[in-house]
Enzyme design. Sequence first.
Site, PDB file in Angstrom:
ATOM      1  N   ASP A  67       0.813  -1.218   0.000  1.00 28.50           N
ATOM      2  CA  ASP A  67       0.000   0.000   0.000  1.00 28.50           C
ATOM      3  C   ASP A  67       0.846   1.268   0.000  1.00 28.50           C
ATOM      4  OD1 ASP A  67       0.925  -0.531   2.566  1.00 28.50           O
ATOM      5  OD2 ASP A  67      -1.038  -0.934   3.396  1.00 28.50           O
ATOM      6  N   ASP A 136      -7.373  -2.338  14.331  1.00 30.27           N
ATOM      7  CA  ASP A 136      -8.761  -2.645  13.955  1.00 30.27           C
ATOM      8  C   ASP A 136      -8.856  -3.936  13.137  1.00 30.27           C
ATOM      9  OD1 ASP A 136      -7.742  -1.918  11.473  1.00 30.27           O
ATOM     10  OD2 ASP A 136      -9.144  -0.267  11.122  1.00 30.27           O
ATOM     11  N   HIS A 138      -7.129  -4.771  10.420  1.00 32.35           N
ATOM     12  CA  HIS A 138      -6.918  -4.686   8.964  1.00 32.35           C
ATOM     13  C   HIS A 138      -5.617  -5.341   8.530  1.00 32.35           C
ATOM     14  CE1 HIS A 138      -4.877  -0.454   9.432  1.00 32.35           C
ATOM     15  NE2 HIS A 138      -3.954  -1.375   9.388  1.00 32.35           N
ATOM     16  N   GLU A 143      -9.739  -1.905   5.477  1.00 32.51           N
ATOM     17  CA  GLU A 143     -10.377  -1.535   6.733  1.00 32.51           C
ATOM     18  C   GLU A 143     -11.617  -2.396   6.981  1.00 32.51           C
ATOM     19  OE1 GLU A 143      -8.580   0.055   8.493  1.00 32.51           O
ATOM     20  OE2 GLU A 143      -8.022   2.060   7.854  1.00 32.51           O
TER      21      GLU A 143
HETATM   22  C1  F6R Z   1       1.430  -1.313   6.031  1.00 37.63           C
HETATM   23  C2  F6R Z   1       0.185  -2.047   6.215  1.00 37.63           C
HETATM   24  C3  F6R Z   1      -0.629  -1.940   7.465  1.00 37.63           C
HETATM   25  C4  F6R Z   1       0.217  -2.144   8.717  1.00 37.63           C
HETATM   26  C5  F6R Z   1      -0.648  -2.043   9.972  1.00 37.63           C
HETATM   27  C6  F6R Z   1       0.176  -2.135  11.230  1.00 37.63           C
HETATM   28  O1  F6R Z   1       2.006  -1.584   4.775  1.00 37.63           O
HETATM   29  O2  F6R Z   1      -0.193  -2.722   5.316  1.00 37.63           O
HETATM   30  O3  F6R Z   1      -1.644  -2.886   7.429  1.00 37.63           O
HETATM   31  O4  F6R Z   1       0.805  -3.396   8.663  1.00 37.63           O
HETATM   32  O5  F6R Z   1      -1.348  -0.834   9.960  1.00 37.63           O
HETATM   33  O6  F6R Z   1       1.058  -1.064  11.309  1.00 37.63           O
HETATM   34  P1  F6R Z   1       2.198  -1.012  12.431  1.00 37.63           P
HETATM   35  O7  F6R Z   1       3.152  -2.100  12.104  1.00 37.63           O
HETATM   36  O8  F6R Z   1       2.826   0.342  12.275  1.00 37.63           O
HETATM   37  O9  F6R Z   1       1.508  -1.213  13.731  1.00 37.63           O
END
Ligand code: F6R
Length: 260
Positions: A67, A136, A138, A143
Amino acid sequence: MEVIIAETYEQMGKSAAQMVAQVINTKPNAVLGMATGSTPLALYRELVRMHREEGLDFSQVTTFNLDEYVGLPVTHPQSYHYFMHENFFKHVNIPAQHIYIPSGTTSNYEAFCAWFEQRILDCGGIDLQILGIGSDGHIAFNEPTSSLSSRTRLKTLAKQTIDDNARFFDKREDVPIYAITMGVGTILEARKLLLVANGKNKAAAVAAMIEGPVTGMITASALQLHPSATVFIDKDASGELKMIDYYNWIQQMKPGAPKH
Ligand code: F6R
């Protein structure tokens, strides 16, 4: 789903890196799916160490990132382009033309997303997709209420995600509201999935992903549908798992398990 619980965050990164290295050693031209965020940093550190000290070779590897924020130029310190370059790509030997990261600045998102999906197919599909999990539930930026068949697309971030990611920006208002993200359907097509999670703030999402129902409300629960998904977590993130004794027992009994 295989669940591997490490004592510490660094150990979690080390065992996850072993799995990535195994894929590259078996298939030097492997296609890897990459994630950003704070969780995979220990994993990337260990891969960089393996490259420097053990000669782990990325020269034939291709990568696709999950992403990117919409509206941040690639030079913005919080863009995922910048993150990947600083934390991983500049330390290993992946040819620049083998690196694919969704564009957050294209003039035509629909066309870009279709092109990105086609590039994954043209490169033979993703062999191993690295994932983190949001508080959450994801994966990538899928989301809650995302379709479990979704493809790469533009997505509006949930307020929870904006709050969580505000720690990286000067002000909450600076966090982008939109992202371009691989879909859950795109992710499920990877041959192997590897998810990392650490910290108490991930414990509820981790339990819902592994032991809850498969639901678009927790898009990480789609990993239950995948035939080869491995989850590496630290102790803190394992705090709400009901079947923890079973996961540890499986790992302890592994050396003696009948070989196929
Ligand atoms: C990032 C991504 C997100 C993160 C998630 C956790 O490329 O795809 O799904 O993996 O938001 O983020 P952190 O590791 O910062 O807690």
